[in-house]
Design a protein around this motif. Sequence first.
Motif, PDB file in Angstrom:
ATOM      1  N   VAL A 127      14.728  11.281  29.613  1.00 41.67           N
ATOM      2  CA  VAL A 127      13.308  11.028  29.296  1.00 41.67           C
ATOM      3  C   VAL A 127      13.182   9.586  28.812  1.00 41.67           C
ATOM      4  O   VAL A 127      14.093   9.046  28.179  1.00 41.67           O
ATOM      5  CB  VAL A 127      12.855  12.042  28.206  1.00 41.67           C
ATOM      6  CG1 VAL A 127      11.489  11.690  27.653  1.00 41.67           C
ATOM      7  CG2 VAL A 127      12.849  13.452  28.791  1.00 41.67           C
ATOM      8  N   ARG A 148       4.345  16.190  38.014  1.00 40.86           N
ATOM      9  CA  ARG A 148       4.647  16.954  36.778  1.00 40.86           C
ATOM     10  C   ARG A 148       6.001  16.553  36.204  1.00 40.86           C
ATOM     11  O   ARG A 148       6.162  16.454  35.003  1.00 40.86           O
ATOM     12  CB  ARG A 148       4.629  18.456  37.065  1.00 40.86           C
ATOM     13  CG  ARG A 148       3.221  18.981  37.157  1.00 40.86           C
ATOM     14  CD  ARG A 148       3.206  20.502  37.136  1.00 40.86           C
ATOM     15  NE  ARG A 148       1.839  20.977  37.108  1.00 40.86           N
ATOM     16  CZ  ARG A 148       1.405  22.022  37.801  1.00 40.86           C
ATOM     17  NH1 ARG A 148       2.242  22.709  38.553  1.00 40.86           N
ATOM     18  NH2 ARG A 148       0.155  22.393  37.710  1.00 40.86           N
ATOM     19  N   ARG A 149       6.976  16.325  37.078  1.00 46.30           N
ATOM     20  CA  ARG A 149       8.306  15.937  36.577  1.00 46.30           C
ATOM     21  C   ARG A 149       8.277  14.515  36.008  1.00 46.30           C
ATOM     22  O   ARG A 149       9.061  14.191  35.116  1.00 46.30           O
ATOM     23  CB  ARG A 149       9.374  16.062  37.670  1.00 46.30           C
ATOM     24  CG  ARG A 149       9.662  17.460  38.185  1.00 46.30           C
ATOM     25  CD  ARG A 149       9.939  18.566  37.178  1.00 46.30           C
ATOM     26  NE  ARG A 149      10.710  18.323  35.996  1.00 46.30           N
ATOM     27  CZ  ARG A 149      11.974  18.689  35.774  1.00 46.30           C
ATOM     28  NH1 ARG A 149      12.646  19.307  36.708  1.00 46.30           N
ATOM     29  NH2 ARG A 149      12.565  18.470  34.629  1.00 46.30           N
ATOM     30  N   THR A 151       5.607  13.430  34.408  1.00 50.10           N
ATOM     31  CA  THR A 151       4.892  13.668  33.148  1.00 50.10           C
ATOM     32  C   THR A 151       5.841  14.173  32.068  1.00 50.10           C
ATOM     33  O   THR A 151       5.781  13.714  30.916  1.00 50.10           O
ATOM     34  CB  THR A 151       3.759  14.697  33.383  1.00 50.10           C
ATOM     35  OG1 THR A 151       2.999  14.276  34.521  1.00 50.10           O
ATOM     36  CG2 THR A 151       2.852  14.816  32.178  1.00 50.10           C
ATOM     37  N   ASP A 152       6.756  15.087  32.450  1.00 48.73           N
ATOM     38  CA  ASP A 152       7.661  15.618  31.421  1.00 48.73           C
ATOM     39  C   ASP A 152       8.835  14.661  31.151  1.00 48.73           C
ATOM     40  O   ASP A 152       9.679  14.950  30.313  1.00 48.73           O
ATOM     41  CB  ASP A 152       8.094  17.069  31.712  1.00 48.73           C
ATOM     42  CG  ASP A 152       8.970  17.224  32.945  1.00 48.73           C
ATOM     43  OD1 ASP A 152       9.730  16.301  33.251  1.00 48.73           O
ATOM     44  OD2 ASP A 152       8.880  18.280  33.606  1.00 48.73           O
ATOM     45  N   HIS A 153       8.873  13.525  31.851  1.00 49.83           N
ATOM     46  CA  HIS A 153       9.899  12.504  31.569  1.00 49.83           C
ATOM     47  C   HIS A 153       9.329  11.298  30.827  1.00 49.83           C
ATOM     48  O   HIS A 153      10.046  10.323  30.590  1.00 49.83           O
ATOM     49  CB  HIS A 153      10.578  12.053  32.869  1.00 49.83           C
ATOM     50  CG  HIS A 153      11.700  12.956  33.261  1.00 49.83           C
ATOM     51  ND1 HIS A 153      11.496  14.241  33.698  1.00 49.83           N
ATOM     52  CD2 HIS A 153      13.047  12.789  33.229  1.00 49.83           C
ATOM     53  CE1 HIS A 153      12.664  14.806  33.938  1.00 49.83           C
ATOM     54  NE2 HIS A 153      13.615  13.949  33.651  1.00 49.83           N
ATOM     55  N   ARG A 155       7.528  10.013  27.349  1.00 50.57           N
ATOM     56  CA  ARG A 155       7.076  10.345  25.988  1.00 50.57           C
ATOM     57  C   ARG A 155       5.652   9.861  25.790  1.00 50.57           C
ATOM     58  O   ARG A 155       4.860  10.474  25.097  1.00 50.57           O
ATOM     59  CB  ARG A 155       7.990   9.676  24.949  1.00 50.57           C
ATOM     60  CG  ARG A 155       9.258  10.488  24.665  1.00 50.57           C
ATOM     61  CD  ARG A 155      10.042   9.879  23.517  1.00 50.57           C
ATOM     62  NE  ARG A 155      10.737   8.680  23.947  1.00 50.57           N
ATOM     63  CZ  ARG A 155      11.955   8.666  24.481  1.00 50.57           C
ATOM     64  NH1 ARG A 155      12.620   9.793  24.630  1.00 50.57           N
ATOM     65  NH2 ARG A 155      12.515   7.538  24.862  1.00 50.57           N
ATOM     66  N   GLY A 269       2.003  11.170  28.931  1.00 51.27           N
ATOM     67  CA  GLY A 269       3.232  11.922  29.136  1.00 51.27           C
ATOM     68  C   GLY A 269       3.341  13.050  28.117  1.00 51.27           C
ATOM     69  O   GLY A 269       2.610  13.079  27.125  1.00 51.27           O
ATOM     70  N   VAL A 270       4.260  13.971  28.368  1.00 52.23           N
ATOM     71  CA  VAL A 270       4.486  15.068  27.416  1.00 52.23           C
ATOM     72  C   VAL A 270       5.989  15.197  27.107  1.00 52.23           C
ATOM     73  O   VAL A 270       6.435  16.224  26.595  1.00 52.23           O
ATOM     74  CB  VAL A 270       3.956  16.432  27.955  1.00 52.23           C
ATOM     75  CG1 VAL A 270       2.466  16.395  28.169  1.00 52.23           C
ATOM     76  CG2 VAL A 270       4.677  16.861  29.230  1.00 52.23           C
ATOM     77  N   GLY A 271       6.762  14.152  27.447  1.00 51.34           N
ATOM     78  CA  GLY A 271       8.232  14.221  27.322  1.00 51.34           C
ATOM     79  C   GLY A 271       8.697  14.191  25.871  1.00 51.34           C
ATOM     80  O   GLY A 271       7.974  13.839  24.968  1.00 51.34           O
TER      81      GLY A 271
END
Length: 271
Positions: A127, A148-149, A151-153, A155, A269-271
């Motif tokens: 991340v 999406r991947r 987004t989850d990478h 922060r 982001g959501v990481g």
Amino acid sequence: MATAAARWREALAEWAIPKEVLEQAPESPWHFPVALFASRADEAARAEPTRSNRRALEALPEGGTALDVGCGGGAASLPLARRASRLIGVDSSAEMLEAFLERAGAAGLDAEAIEGAWPDVAGQTPVADVVVCHHVLYNAPDLTRFARRMTDHARSRVVVEMTLEHPQSNLNRLWLRFHGIVRPTRPTADDAMDVLREAGLQPRREDWNAPRPGGFDTKAEAVAMVRRLLCLPADRDPEVAEALGEQWEVSRGRWGFPDRAVATIWWDGVG
Ligand SMILES: C[S@@+](CC[C@H](N)C(=O)[O-])C[C@H]1O[C@@H](n2cnc3c(N)ncnc32)[C@H](O)[C@@H]1O
């Protein structure tokens, strides 16, 4: 009614080159020329930050990390060197990653390269504070998963840059002339926005005219690339050069297409 994601996938599939044309192509039209993307990265690293770079810089903490998806030579992430301490490049091409590592090292950055196709290699990718991804979305049939991947990478933020229209749409005129084939006009950046919203993201967007960094040293190299993209043999180069006419120009000492309209698209982001 089809989802935006299904429409995106179907529209991209329309860009497949007809089998009979592909079969007689002497060289693969799918090869991304490393020299071109290395020169893009060199010019981007020297230039003032672009709008896409500024969107990434404002979300990047001092000494932070950036993940560059489909990094090529690093044109999207090297301009972040003034604030980043570490860059991670993902690309399906080992040659591109070599060019990326060389340039990141020369800029005094700690760098890591991950070879493989996004999002398949997301599980082995760390991340980062910011994820940047320039000029890759038109290679992503499953755009929902791809986004999406990213987004989850991230922060803090994901920043995408893409041309408003498919990057090869400026060759549609030549496909008609040399093969009598009408090429598609979709998908577009508007279609990508629909997919991102449908995926539950809240993308913001700014359109602008990007100076196209990079290019070829000679007109002959530029013509050869277009000829390969058109699946033609080398002896058609003079005709391709003639057909390109005024469509190509020398800019900042290199041969390439003129500046083009792009969208900078970013979300949290959501990481
Ligand atoms: C048009 S180039 C853009 C390179 C760079 N981002 C730039 O702006 O100069 C696209 C790059 O993405 C890579 N690529 C395409 N699809 C990919 C995928 N699914 N995963 C990882 N890399 C990919 C290609 O190998 C190529 O280096």
